[in-house]
Design an enzyme around this catalytic site. Structure first.
Site, PDB file in Angstrom:
ATOM      1  N   SER A 141       0.861  -1.172   0.000  1.00 27.69           N
ATOM      2  CA  SER A 141       0.000   0.000   0.000  1.00 27.69           C
ATOM      3  C   SER A 141       0.896   1.221   0.000  1.00 27.69           C
ATOM      4  O   SER A 141       2.097   1.130   0.325  1.00 27.69           O
ATOM      5  CB  SER A 141      -0.874  -0.005   1.272  1.00 27.69           C
ATOM      6  OG  SER A 141      -1.508   1.235   1.472  1.00 27.69           O
ATOM      7  N   TYR A 154      -2.258  -1.174  10.368  1.00 27.38           N
ATOM      8  CA  TYR A 154      -2.246  -1.358   8.921  1.00 27.38           C
ATOM      9  C   TYR A 154      -0.903  -0.938   8.325  1.00 27.38           C
ATOM     10  O   TYR A 154      -0.302  -1.674   7.527  1.00 27.38           O
ATOM     11  CB  TYR A 154      -3.382  -0.546   8.298  1.00 27.38           C
ATOM     12  CG  TYR A 154      -3.546  -0.738   6.812  1.00 27.38           C
ATOM     13  CD1 TYR A 154      -4.062  -1.927   6.306  1.00 27.38           C
ATOM     14  CD2 TYR A 154      -3.200   0.266   5.914  1.00 27.38           C
ATOM     15  CE1 TYR A 154      -4.231  -2.117   4.937  1.00 27.38           C
ATOM     16  CE2 TYR A 154      -3.356   0.092   4.552  1.00 27.38           C
ATOM     17  CZ  TYR A 154      -3.878  -1.092   4.072  1.00 27.38           C
ATOM     18  OH  TYR A 154      -4.033  -1.275   2.715  1.00 27.38           O
ATOM     19  N   LYS A 158       1.917  -3.202   6.276  1.00 24.44           N
ATOM     20  CA  LYS A 158       2.241  -2.922   4.883  1.00 24.44           C
ATOM     21  C   LYS A 158       3.709  -2.523   4.697  1.00 24.44           C
ATOM     22  O   LYS A 158       4.304  -2.835   3.654  1.00 24.44           O
ATOM     23  CB  LYS A 158       1.305  -1.851   4.332  1.00 24.44           C
ATOM     24  CG  LYS A 158      -0.154  -2.306   4.233  1.00 24.44           C
ATOM     25  CD  LYS A 158      -0.302  -3.536   3.331  1.00 24.44           C
ATOM     26  CE  LYS A 158      -1.753  -3.878   3.043  1.00 24.44           C
ATOM     27  NZ  LYS A 158      -1.875  -5.039   2.121  1.00 24.44           N
TER      28      LYS A 158
END
Length: 277
Positions: A141, A154, A158
């Protein structure tokens, strides 16, 4: 006439995963579509087959190593091997860093990071033994290249995918394997990542108290995006053909990466200037 090439896509039930499956179908490939959501997977299979491409659909929880191993076994036994592997499945937990629970960390790291690890561990030895040119795309991401408040779990997952992919590319190069690697780093795109809780294990408690506010921000960002899941998938396919490592579909990601890099280098120079005084 040679057999068609084969692409495996995890998280193929929606969003970027579904777009990747359809992009591979448009390349004339056989698609092996995997997702934890069986109903969504059936819909993706129908869309792929509507293009005239063959599609094998298999339910798979990428956080479970045995599930991913079964996916690899099916890909080889039913399709004869894999040319492109997309370790794409992902989930998100939002909220303040101090609200994240052990369950949040285990779930997100289990899918986002260990899903990639399991994919590499089950597929790469088979790819190497096959001895044919192949390519792996790991979905990270823009949050794997920069950071934003409210996304600690998150972002951590990532960033780990980016580092893992960089190491994987070096490892494969060192042994002379004809297997390329790319890491896909999209920013906000209209997908169902904001609805990740639909696949959260029922045994886990709900997300923390600050998650809702951050979720609204993400949904607004997705709605404003001028890049679609289809655009991201096309960028990924183009990168495979060009053998590019970093796939960064959104132009504004560059500014975030530059700002972070400048902050790192600014502090680095400051520290070392002081040491010379």
């Amino acid at each position: 006439m040679s057999a068609p090439k084969v692409a495996v896509v995890t998280g193929a039930g929606s969003g970027i995963g579904r777009a990747l499956a359809l992009a591979c179908a448009s390349e004339g490939m056989v698609v092996v579509a995997a997702d934890i959501d069986a109903e969504a997977l059936v819909a993706t299979q129908a869309l792929v087959e509507a293009t005239g491409a063959a599609c094998l659909a298999q339910r798979c929880d990428v956080s479970n190593a045995a599930d991913v191993e079964r996916l690899a076994e099916a890909s080889w036994s039913q399709c004869g091997g894999v040319d492109w592997l997309f370790n794409n499945a992902g989930v998100a937990v939002l909220g303040a860093a101090w609200d994240a629970t052990d369950d949040d960390w285990q779930w997100v790291l289990g899918v986002n990071l260990m899903g990639v690890v399991h994919g590499v561990r089950s597929f790469v030895p088979r790819m190497r033994a096959r001895g044919m040119a192949a390519h792996i795309v790991n979905t990270s991401s823009a949050a794997g290249l920069a950071t934003i408040g409210g996304s600690s779990v998150y972002c951590a997952s990532k960033h780990a995918v980016v580092a893992f992919s960089e190491c994987l590319a070096k490892d494969l190069a060192q042994v002379g394997a004809p297997i390329g690697v790319s890491v896909l780093c999209p920013s906000l795109v209209a997908t169902r990542i904001d609805q990740s809780q639909r696949n959260r294990p029922a045994a886990l408690p709900a997300a923390g108290p600050t998650a809702a506010a951050y979720g609204e921000r993400v949904r607004a960002g997705m709605a404003a995006s001028d890049i679609s899941a289809e655009d991201v998938a096309r960028a990924a396919v183009d990168a495979i053909h060009a053998r590019r490592f970093y796939i960064i579909p959104h132009a504004h990601t560059g500014a975030s990466v530059r700002d972070r890099s400048q902050k790192i280098m600014g502090d680095f120079h400051h520290i070392h200037q002081e040491s010379l005084q």
